[in-house]
Design a protein around this motif. Sequence first.
Motif, PDB file in Angstrom:
ATOM      1  N   ASP A 261     -14.571  -2.313  -4.489  1.00  0.00           N
ATOM      2  CA  ASP A 261     -16.086  -2.165  -4.026  1.00  0.00           C
ATOM      3  C   ASP A 261     -16.723  -1.820  -5.363  1.00  0.00           C
ATOM      4  O   ASP A 261     -17.973  -1.977  -5.662  1.00  0.00           O
ATOM      5  CB  ASP A 261     -16.231  -0.945  -3.159  1.00  0.00           C
TER       6      ASP A 261
ATOM      7  N   VAL B 155     -18.422  -0.889   1.889  1.00  0.00           N
ATOM      8  CA  VAL B 155     -17.370  -1.788   2.448  1.00  0.00           C
ATOM      9  C   VAL B 155     -17.770  -3.301   2.106  1.00  0.00           C
ATOM     10  O   VAL B 155     -16.996  -3.965   1.759  1.00  0.00           O
ATOM     11  CB  VAL B 155     -17.305  -1.398   4.309  1.00  0.00           C
TER      12      VAL B 155
ATOM     13  N   ARG C 179     -10.087   3.473   2.022  1.00  0.00           N
ATOM     14  CA  ARG C 179     -11.112   4.480   2.336  1.00  0.00           C
ATOM     15  C   ARG C 179     -11.869   4.117   3.765  1.00  0.00           C
ATOM     16  O   ARG C 179     -12.681   4.877   3.965  1.00  0.00           O
ATOM     17  CB  ARG C 179     -12.185   4.442   1.195  1.00  0.00           C
TER      18      ARG C 179
ATOM     19  N   TYR D 149     -20.023   4.062   8.266  1.00  0.00           N
ATOM     20  CA  TYR D 149     -20.577   3.051   8.995  1.00  0.00           C
ATOM     21  C   TYR D 149     -20.891   1.868   7.938  1.00  0.00           C
ATOM     22  O   TYR D 149     -20.631   2.251   6.438  1.00  0.00           O
ATOM     23  CB  TYR D 149     -21.750   3.076   9.814  1.00  0.00           C
TER      24      TYR D 149
ATOM     25  N   ASP E  17       0.882  -1.354  -0.073  1.00  0.00           N
ATOM     26  CA  ASP E  17       0.056   0.064   0.088  1.00  0.00           C
ATOM     27  C   ASP E  17       0.970   1.223  -0.040  1.00  0.00           C
ATOM     28  O   ASP E  17       1.926   1.143   0.470  1.00  0.00           O
ATOM     29  CB  ASP E  17      -0.808  -0.152   1.261  1.00  0.00           C
TER      30      ASP E  17
HETATM   31  P1  FAD Z   1      -9.903   1.172  -1.033  1.00  0.00           P
HETATM   32  O1  FAD Z   1     -10.154   1.230   0.343  1.00  0.00           O
HETATM   33  O2  FAD Z   1     -10.106   2.506  -1.606  1.00  0.00           O
HETATM   34  O3  FAD Z   1      -8.233   0.617  -1.130  1.00  0.00           O
HETATM   35  C1  FAD Z   1      -7.509   0.751  -2.221  1.00  0.00           C
HETATM   36  C2  FAD Z   1      -6.016   0.796  -1.768  1.00  0.00           C
HETATM   37  O4  FAD Z   1      -5.186   0.914  -2.581  1.00  0.00           O
HETATM   38  C3  FAD Z   1      -5.604   2.360  -1.051  1.00  0.00           C
HETATM   39  O5  FAD Z   1      -5.231   1.896   0.522  1.00  0.00           O
HETATM   40  C4  FAD Z   1      -4.533   2.840  -1.667  1.00  0.00           C
HETATM   41  O6  FAD Z   1      -3.795   3.572  -0.847  1.00  0.00           O
HETATM   42  C5  FAD Z   1      -3.819   1.515  -2.326  1.00  0.00           C
HETATM   43  N1  FAD Z   1      -3.392   2.072  -3.677  1.00  0.00           N
HETATM   44  C6  FAD Z   1      -3.584   2.602  -4.899  1.00  0.00           C
HETATM   45  N2  FAD Z   1      -2.763   2.734  -5.654  1.00  0.00           N
HETATM   46  C7  FAD Z   1      -1.665   2.116  -5.042  1.00  0.00           C
HETATM   47  C8  FAD Z   1      -0.260   1.691  -5.659  1.00  0.00           C
HETATM   48  N3  FAD Z   1       0.173   2.114  -6.813  1.00  0.00           N
HETATM   49  N4  FAD Z   1       0.486   1.162  -4.762  1.00  0.00           N
HETATM   50  C9  FAD Z   1       0.428   0.827  -3.775  1.00  0.00           C
HETATM   51  N5  FAD Z   1      -1.131   0.954  -3.218  1.00  0.00           N
HETATM   52  C10 FAD Z   1      -2.101   1.473  -3.820  1.00  0.00           C
HETATM   53  N6  FAD Z   1     -18.932   2.615   2.705  1.00  0.00           N
HETATM   54  C11 FAD Z   1     -19.951   1.958   3.285  1.00  0.00           C
HETATM   55  O7  FAD Z   1     -20.226   0.830   3.391  1.00  0.00           O
HETATM   56  N7  FAD Z   1     -20.565   2.803   3.887  1.00  0.00           N
HETATM   57  C12 FAD Z   1     -20.249   4.248   4.066  1.00  0.00           C
HETATM   58  O8  FAD Z   1     -21.003   4.963   4.808  1.00  0.00           O
HETATM   59  C13 FAD Z   1     -19.331   4.758   3.304  1.00  0.00           C
HETATM   60  N8  FAD Z   1     -19.117   6.070   3.324  1.00  0.00           N
HETATM   61  C14 FAD Z   1     -17.965   6.488   2.417  1.00  0.00           C
HETATM   62  C15 FAD Z   1     -17.748   7.911   2.580  1.00  0.00           C
HETATM   63  C16 FAD Z   1     -16.566   8.499   1.901  1.00  0.00           C
HETATM   64  C17 FAD Z   1     -16.008   9.863   2.042  1.00  0.00           C
HETATM   65  C18 FAD Z   1     -15.751   7.522   1.221  1.00  0.00           C
HETATM   66  C19 FAD Z   1     -14.381   7.781   0.669  1.00  0.00           C
HETATM   67  C20 FAD Z   1     -16.033   6.102   1.126  1.00  0.00           C
HETATM   68  C21 FAD Z   1     -17.231   5.657   1.660  1.00  0.00           C
HETATM   69  N9  FAD Z   1     -17.586   4.226   1.684  1.00  0.00           N
HETATM   70  C22 FAD Z   1     -18.532   3.985   2.644  1.00  0.00           C
HETATM   71  C23 FAD Z   1     -17.051   3.189   0.639  1.00  0.00           C
HETATM   72  C24 FAD Z   1     -16.003   2.507   1.342  1.00  0.00           C
HETATM   73  O9  FAD Z   1     -15.161   3.069   2.271  1.00  0.00           O
HETATM   74  C25 FAD Z   1     -15.417   1.596   0.324  1.00  0.00           C
HETATM   75  O10 FAD Z   1     -16.279   0.854  -0.553  1.00  0.00           O
HETATM   76  C26 FAD Z   1     -14.311   0.605   0.742  1.00  0.00           C
HETATM   77  O11 FAD Z   1     -13.569   1.070   1.676  1.00  0.00           O
HETATM   78  C27 FAD Z   1     -13.414   0.301  -0.404  1.00  0.00           C
HETATM   79  O12 FAD Z   1     -12.403  -0.917  -0.135  1.00  0.00           O
HETATM   80  P2  FAD Z   1     -11.366  -1.198  -1.443  1.00  0.00           P
HETATM   81  O13 FAD Z   1     -10.561  -2.323  -0.823  1.00  0.00           O
HETATM   82  O14 FAD Z   1     -12.228  -1.567  -2.684  1.00  0.00           O
HETATM   83  O15 FAD Z   1     -10.529   0.198  -1.844  1.00  0.00           O
END
Ligand code: FAD
Length: 330
Positions: A305, A312, A40, A57, A32
């Motif tokens: 996601d 989440v 996120r 949440y 990461d």
């Molecule tokens: P991410 O959590 O985006 O993980 C991607 C990771 O990849 C990051 O840590 C990033 O640093 C890493 N990365 C990217 N490029 C590189 C690279 N080149 N080299 C190394 N690492 C890299 N969901 C809910 O269920 N309820 C909610 O209330 C809600 N509210 C939200 C409000 C906001 C403002 C935001 C931003 C999101 C919200 N979400 C909510 C959505 C939820 O946070 C996401 O659906 C979920 O956390 C996504 O997980 P992920 O693993 O798909 O991606």
Amino acid sequence: GVRRIAVIGSGIAGLTLGHRLKQAGFQVTLFDKARGPGGRMASKRLEQGSLDLGAQYFTVRDPRFRRFLADHASGCLGEWTGTLRYQRPDGTLSPYHADTRYVGVPRMSAITRALSDGLALNTGTRITRIGHTPDQGWQLQDEAGASWGDYDRLILCQPPVQARDLLAASDLDDEAGVLADHLDALTPCWAVAAHFSTPLSLGYDGIQFQQGPLQWAANNSSKPGRKDAGQWWVLHGSSEWSDSHREATGAEVEAALLAAFREQTGETVQPDQVLSHRWLFARAEVSAAQGHLILAGGELAVCGDWLHGGRVEGAFLSAESLLTAWGLSG
Ligand code: FAD
């Protein structure tokens, strides 16, 4: 020998894959670019306490997600029982009936921190180039010029623009082309946090707005285990507003979203501390239904996601859908 797998991104999708693949007997390495895991679901540390600026949440509907959290994060999972309101298009407020709302205790990132336990995770490591040879499999290069490898399989758990950029920088043009259909999947979100030393008396702890610059406001201090002095409120700009204010300064955004908050709620108390954070890739408004993508003849995959309904639990289910496709579920 043991098959080696690299996972780029340690959000909930990458962390799910880390545990599942380890259980299935693979040697898994996660990367990461951020200082800690969570993506996120990360929380901002303050001098005292912390703030959930991203995911607020989450709900748990699939029994596999329930079991996964019980196995790996039971000690830091809490229920947020705060009162929520939903603003109808005519401006009146109605109760917000949702499933049980889960949060991390004492901060959202406690969950992803717990999930990273026991996994080989390299934080502060931005992967800038990947390459594949039939003999050696996948090789990764980070921003500092270090090489990582070899890996039999590689999984990208990044937002689609970042996955496309990595593939394009690696001259994997066909694979980058597949991602091109998904570049709009995640919309931006400006987050503002405001501290009030005198608690607000709005009669609710969270509200979803239907009009104006704001999409959401919540009393972060009403979540379990926060122990804040006073109240921290987190405000989220709507996708449209955040998109049209991408290049605004933090100070401009703080002023605009606080003004909208005062207008929408009638609240007049001034905050004594304000901060902001811009998420370029925040929410999946529309989502692809594939669950995951398998590219480059099967040894490269993409999860997140945005491939499974957003949110989440969607990120967890995206990881599960790839494992099922690879015959590794259960
Ligand atoms: P991410 O959590 O985006 O993980 C991607 C990771 O990849 C990051 O840590 C990033 O640093 C890493 N990365 C990217 N490029 C590189 C690279 N080149 N080299 C190394 N690492 C890299 N969901 C809910 O269920 N309820 C909610 O209330 C809600 N509210 C939200 C409000 C906001 C403002 C935001 C931003 C999101 C919200 N979400 C909510 C959505 C939820 O946070 C996401 O659906 C979920 O956390 C996504 O997980 P992920 O693993 O798909 O991606």
